[in-house]
Scaffold this motif. Structure first.
Motif, mmCIF file in Angstrom:
data_model
loop_
_atom_site.group_PDB
_atom_site.id
_atom_site.type_symbol
_atom_site.label_atom_id
_atom_site.label_comp_id
_atom_site.label_asym_id
_atom_site.label_seq_id
_atom_site.Cartn_x
_atom_site.Cartn_y
_atom_site.Cartn_z
ATOM 1 N N THR A 1 1.383 55.824 68.845
ATOM 2 C CA THR A 1 0.331 54.815 68.889
ATOM 3 C C THR A 1 -0.940 55.463 69.410
ATOM 4 O O THR A 1 -0.888 56.317 70.296
ATOM 5 C CB THR A 1 0.745 53.661 69.830
ATOM 6 O OG1 THR A 1 1.889 53.005 69.270
ATOM 7 C CG2 THR A 1 -0.380 52.651 69.995
ATOM 8 N N VAL A 2 -2.084 55.049 68.881
ATOM 9 C CA VAL A 2 -3.362 55.603 69.304
ATOM 10 C C VAL A 2 -4.025 54.690 70.331
ATOM 11 O O VAL A 2 -4.240 53.503 70.070
ATOM 12 C CB VAL A 2 -4.310 55.800 68.112
ATOM 13 C CG1 VAL A 2 -5.689 56.280 68.589
ATOM 14 C CG2 VAL A 2 -3.728 56.791 67.123
ATOM 15 N N ILE A 3 -4.318 55.238 71.506
ATOM 16 C CA ILE A 3 -5.179 54.588 72.493
ATOM 17 C C ILE A 3 -6.203 55.646 72.906
ATOM 18 O O ILE A 3 -5.838 56.680 73.459
ATOM 19 C CB ILE A 3 -4.398 54.081 73.714
ATOM 20 C CG1 ILE A 3 -3.334 53.064 73.288
ATOM 21 C CG2 ILE A 3 -5.362 53.448 74.726
ATOM 22 C CD1 ILE A 3 -2.486 52.535 74.430
ATOM 23 N N PRO A 4 -7.484 55.421 72.641
ATOM 24 C CA PRO A 4 -8.471 56.496 72.816
ATOM 25 C C PRO A 4 -8.787 56.805 74.273
ATOM 26 O O PRO A 4 -8.400 56.076 75.198
ATOM 27 C CB PRO A 4 -9.702 55.948 72.096
ATOM 28 C CG PRO A 4 -9.557 54.475 72.165
ATOM 29 C CD PRO A 4 -8.079 54.196 72.082
ATOM 30 N N ASN A 5 -9.509 57.888 74.450
ATOM 31 C CA ASN A 5 -9.998 58.274 75.772
ATOM 32 C C ASN A 5 -11.002 57.255 76.295
ATOM 33 O O ASN A 5 -11.558 56.451 75.538
ATOM 34 C CB ASN A 5 -10.660 59.654 75.712
ATOM 35 C CG ASN A 5 -9.640 60.772 75.603
ATOM 36 O OD1 ASN A 5 -8.478 60.609 75.953
ATOM 37 N ND2 ASN A 5 -10.080 61.926 75.124
ATOM 38 N N ILE A 6 -11.254 57.345 77.586
ATOM 39 C CA ILE A 6 -12.205 56.458 78.257
ATOM 40 C C ILE A 6 -13.489 57.227 78.529
ATOM 41 O O ILE A 6 -13.461 58.351 79.025
ATOM 42 C CB ILE A 6 -11.639 55.959 79.599
ATOM 43 C CG1 ILE A 6 -10.284 55.274 79.400
ATOM 44 C CG2 ILE A 6 -12.625 55.015 80.290
ATOM 45 C CD1 ILE A 6 -9.510 55.122 80.696
#
Length: 389
Positions: free
Chosen positions: A190-195
């Motif tokens: 799953t993709v959760i991007p950087n902050i």
């Protein structure tokens, strides 16, 4: 330029460890309902993308009442009397690993979910693998947050790594690029991007653009900062007033400083490593961002450049085309082509209307990396793997 001290593990875990933190900061009712999440990753004493993202995640999660969050460093500091051991090669690895394992045994039982940040190769075996073993031992859920641009080579070479990764309850990666790499090995991610920390990255309108350049990558072979220096030589020939600030440190620093002298580069400053709290100054002082990496994933420095209003001239390495769209939110060139990189950078100076469109599109694209947008994905994954949906 003076350098602020790099935050230590103690700075990263400024709040007390989990049991005291929960007892002192959160009511019993809230604690009973909130998910307990343990972030496992490098502290800011190893300053890089993983450590910066871990610090930002921890800081934001500790303000979210749905989660009780704490941090376990894979590189813990030893008691003061024993720290000399961490200055000796090989001994450092052994004693640091023993301290890390000890903390795993004492902290993991207190949490519902382990969020384990991961690099590749030996780092994977030394950090995520023991965390997975502890999660299985205490019957806790574990999320692997794999972040290395070297994933394709790592997974291709190591059947052991692929076997261990399949034992995690969920795989999360920061980019579509890594999601595609994992898919090639039959691993769903799953993709959760950087902050991006918008409190430390201030947008500034640049009109007209000036030949003031910034490179913000560690000085390691895979980032090929030498290509940036060679491109800058060509830029300085056309713009003698040009300036290049290089932020970062690493094994190649002396080699790169020697190259800068060999190329007779004007107005180049190697600033060394800077803590994240200082980076806003460098983005604000620059007008164009240069990046010439050979291997990459989702460099936070490029996202921060967009948020600050710096147009990007970069190589198309790894996952960069997934976050920078050529001629829309930046300019991309082939790897190790200094002439092409220089031409891209100078195009911004010669075509101000084009540069303005790229800057605005980059600013809009960076909005998706605000915490309020990223947190939705993390809270969903924590609740899903813990069976709290």
């Amino acid at each position: 330029m003076s350098t602020d001290p790099i935050p230590s593990e103690a700075d990263l875990t400024a709040l007390p460890h989990s049991s005291r933190y929960a007892a002192e900061s959160i009511s019993a009712e809230c604690t009973s309902q909130a998910l307990r999440v343990l972030l496992v990753g490098p502290s800011l004493s190893i300053l890089g993308g993983q450590a910066i993202q871990a610090e930002r995640l921890l800081r934001q999660l500790r303000h979210d009442r749905r989660v009780v969050a704490d941090f376990l460093a894979v590189n813990p500091e030893l008691p003061r009397a024993l720290r000399w051991m961490q200055r000796i090669k090989y001994v450092r690895t052994i004693v640091t690993s023993l301290a890390y394992w000890k903390h795993l045994m004492t902290m993991v039982p207190r949490f519902d979910v382990l969020h384990v940040l991961s690099a590749s190769y030996w780092s994977f075996l030394l950090a995520p693998a023991p965390a997975l073993a502890a999660a299985k031992l205490f019957r806790k859920k574990a999320i692997l947050n794999y972040r290395s641009g070297e994933a394709a080579d790592h997974l291709g070479r190591s059947s052991a790594a692929r076997w261990l990764i399949r034992r995690f309850d969920q795989i999360v990666v920061p980019s579509g690029y890594l999601m595609d790499v994992f898919a090639r090995f039959g691993l769903a991610a799953t993709v959760i991007p950087n902050i991006v920390d918008f409190e430390q990255t201030r947008f500034r309108q640049r009109a007209p653009l000036l030949p003031r350049f910034l490179s913000n990558r560690n000085l390691e072979p895979l980032y090929n900062v030498g290509c940036t220096l060679r491109a800058y030589r060509l830029i300085a020939d056309a713009y003698p007033e040009a300036r290049l600030d290089i932020v970062g440190n690493g094994r190649e620093r002396q080699k790169l400083e020697d190259l800068a002298r060999e190329l007779n580069l004007p107005n180049v400053t190697f600033h060394g490593q800077m803590p994240p709290t200082r980076m806003g100054e460098f983005y604000d002082a620059a007008d164009i961002f240069l990046n010439s990496s050979d291997i990459d994933n989702m460099p936070t420095s490029l996202l921060e450049a967009q948020a600050c209003g710096l147009p990007i001239a970069s190589t198309e390495a790894g996952g960069i085309p997934y976050i920078v769209k050529h001629e829309e939110t930046g300019l991309l060139v082939a790897r190790n082509e200094p002439r092409a990189l220089a031409a891209a950078a100078m195009r911004y100076l010669r075509e101000p209307e084009f540069a303005a469109r790229v800057i605005e599109a980059g600013r809009v694209a960076a909005e998706k990396y605000r915490w309020e947008n990223v947190c939705v994905g993390w809270i969903h994954e924590y609740r899903r793997v813990a069976g709290r949906q």
